[in-house]
Write a protein that holds these residues in place. Sequence first.
Motif, short mmCIF file in Angstrom:
data_model
loop_
_atom_site.label_atom_id
_atom_site.label_comp_id
_atom_site.label_asym_id
_atom_site.label_seq_id
_atom_site.Cartn_x
_atom_site.Cartn_y
_atom_site.Cartn_z
N ASP B 319 0.87 -1.14 0.14
CA ASP B 319 -0.05 0.06 0.05
C ASP B 319 0.98 1.24 -0.05
O ASP B 319 1.61 1.53 0.95
CB ASP B 319 -0.88 -0.08 1.21
N LEU B 320 0.95 2.01 -1.06
CA LEU B 320 1.91 2.88 -1.36
C LEU B 320 1.65 4.26 -0.43
O LEU B 320 2.20 5.12 -0.10
CB LEU B 320 2.12 3.43 -2.68
N ASP B 321 0.35 4.28 0.04
CA ASP B 321 0.10 5.25 0.78
C ASP B 321 0.33 5.07 2.35
O ASP B 321 -0.15 5.83 3.26
CB ASP B 321 -1.59 5.39 0.88
N LEU B 323 3.40 3.38 3.89
CA LEU B 323 4.65 2.77 3.79
C LEU B 323 5.42 2.84 5.26
O LEU B 323 5.19 3.71 5.94
CB LEU B 323 5.71 3.40 3.04
N TRP B 325 8.12 3.38 6.67
CA TRP B 325 9.00 4.27 6.94
C TRP B 325 8.51 5.75 6.87
O TRP B 325 9.12 6.84 7.21
CB TRP B 325 10.35 4.31 6.25
N ASN B 326 7.37 6.01 6.74
CA ASN B 326 6.44 7.25 6.60
C ASN B 326 5.49 7.31 7.73
O ASN B 326 4.90 8.17 8.13
CB ASN B 326 5.75 7.43 5.23
#
Lengths: 328, 328
Positions: B319-321, B323, B325-326
Amino acid sequence: MAHPPTKPPVAMDDIRSARARIEDKIRVTPVMTSATLDALLHARVFLKCENFQRAGVFKTRGAFNAVFSLSDSEAVRGVVTSSSGNHAAAISLAARTRGIRAYIAMPKIALQSKVAAVRRYGGEIVWVAGRGEIPTSDEFEAAVARIQIETNATTVHPYNDRRTIAGQGTCALEFLEECPDLDFMLAPVGGGGLLSGTAVAAKALNSDIKVIGCEPAMADDAHRSLRAGRIIPQTMPRTIADGLRTSLGDLTFALISTGVDDIVTVTEDGIVAAMRLAWDILKIVIEPSSAVALAALLERRVPAEGKKVGIIVSGGNVDLDNLPWNKK
Amino acid sequence: MAHPPTKPPVAMDDIRSARARIEDKIRVTPVMTSATLDALLHARVFLKCENFQRAGVFKTRGAFNAVFSLSDSEAVRGVVTSSSGNHAAAISLAARTRGIRAYIAMPKIALQSKVAAVRRYGGEIVWVAGRGEIPTSDEFEAAVARIQIETNATTVHPYNDRRTIAGQGTCALEFLEECPDLDFMLAPVGGGGLLSGTAVAAKALNSDIKVIGCEPAMADDAHRSLRAGRIIPQTMPRTIADGLRTSLGDLTFALISTGVDDIVTVTEDGIVAAMRLAWDILKIVIEPSSAVALAALLERRVPAEGKKVGIIVSGGNVDLDNLPWNKK
C-alpha cells in the motif's frame, strides 16, 4: 543556396564504438512489459529499465564512455564536471572504475542522497557557492573552469558532449536489438543527452520509428526551442522532475532538431500518477523524471493506440522519505 | 521398529508437471544482482523476483497449477478459497484465465487494495463476518464449506494443498536452472507453501544446497514447530509481514521437517530496513513479507559470508499510501 551537408556531431558509428568500449562495465538492462498496463493504454508498451542500470540511472552509460575514451595521459589527471544529481554519481563511479580522480562541482543545497552517492563512489566534491541560493550555470561553469586549470583534469559535460551523447545512445541500441519493430520510442528530455543519443540510434536502426521527447509542461524549453528553431533557455523551472530542469545545449539541440519527430509535454499531476502507476503495477522504483514518458501515454499525448511503444525508463533514484503522494 | 518409507506429499515430478502445466501462463521472473548489496553482505546474492510475477506475487504459480489441474467437469463448477491477501487475487486471475468462476471468502476488514485486485481479476467476493473483529480460521473454513456445498466448486487451499505446493516449487526450479550452484536458498515462511515447494525442488536439483526458511520473530510458529516436532499454531501475530501471519498445515509441516535445514527469525526493524534497502539499492518494490529473507542476511542470521545465496523475493503488493518508514 544550399549549404553542404555537415557531419552530425554524433553518428551511429560513435554509438557502436561506445557500446564496444563500455559493454563489459555497464549492465544490459531488462525490458519489461505488463498486460495490465497494455490494457489500460490500448497499446503494447515495452519499458527499457535504466533504473536498474549501475548507479540507478542511464547516465552511467555516457559517463563510462567519456571516462574510458580518455588516453592514459589524459586519464591520469582525472575528470571534472558539475552536477547536483545523477551525472555526478555516474562520473564518480566511472572514474573509480578506471582508477582516476573525479572532481564534482556541487551546490551546497544538493540532496543528501545525491551527495552520499558521489561519496560512495569516491568522487571529490567541490562545493560551489553562488550569490543566490542556487548557483547559476555561469557560476558552475566558472567553478569547473577553475578546477580544470588547477588540476588539468578533463571536463565531461553532463549532456552537451559527444562522448556523453554517444554513451547514452547505447541504451536505444540495446533496446532496438531486443525489440526491433517498435512504432514509437519515448524518452524524457532535460539537457537532451539521452534524447539525442536515442534519436541517432533509433533512426539508424529503424527508419520508420517515431522518436518522441517527453517533457514537463513546467519545463518545456525543448518543446519551445524546437518550435522556435533556436535554443530557448529554461529559467527556474519548479517541476517535480528534477532531472529535466536543464536547458538544451548546441549539440543536443542540433541532434534533436534533426532526429526527433515531436516533443510532447505533460502535467505535474500526470508525472506523479505515472510514477505511482509504475510502482504499483510494474513493481519498479522510478524517479519523477523517468515517469514523464509514461505520463505522455497516460495523458494521451502520443497516438499510441494499437501501436508498439518503447519507453526509456531513465532512472530510479528517489528520496523514499519524500514521496510525492505522501506530501500534504 | 522402523516405519516403511512413505511417499512425500509432493515430489519433484509433481513440480515438473506443474511447470509444464503453467509455463505458458505465468512469467519466468528475472534474477537480479547488485554489486552494492554484495559488498554490504560479503556474499554473492541472487534475488529471484517474484514481485514481477503476474498479480505481483509467487502465489500465481500455485493458483494456476491448481486451477489448471481440474478436469473440465470439475472446472465448470468453479473454485473456492478463503484469503484476505495475495492468494485471493492469484486464484481470481487463474480462474478468469481458464474462464471459470472463483468464489473468494474475505473478511470485511481486508485491505482495499486486496479487494480491488480480486475484483479486477473477476473474483466473486463472499464477505465473512466473524463474532470478533477478525473472523477466525474456523469461521473462514465454515464459510468455504458452505460455498462449496452450495456451488460444488473445488476448494483450493492457499498453502496446505498438493497442487498449490507443487506450483510454488516451480519458482525454485527456474531459479536453480539459472543459478545451479547456490550454497543457500532463502524463502519466507508463513503457511509454508512456498518454503515446502522450494525445499522439494532445491534438494532434488542440488543435494548440497542449504534451504533456510525466514520468519518474523513476532510470528515464529514455523521455527517453534520445527523445534517441537509438531505444529504449534500462530496466535494473533502483529508482524508487519502480513503474508506470514498464518500457521503451518500438516502437508507443509511434513515437507519442511524433511527438506528445510533451518528456520531463522528476524526483527520487525530488520524487515523494514531490508524492504527499504531493496527499494533504494535494487529499485524494486517488494512487500514486507518478501523482505524477511533479505533481513535474515542483514541481521547475519545465515552464515552467508563468501557464499552464493539465492533469495526468493516473494511479492511486491504494498500500500503506497502506508509505507512503514513514513509512519510516525
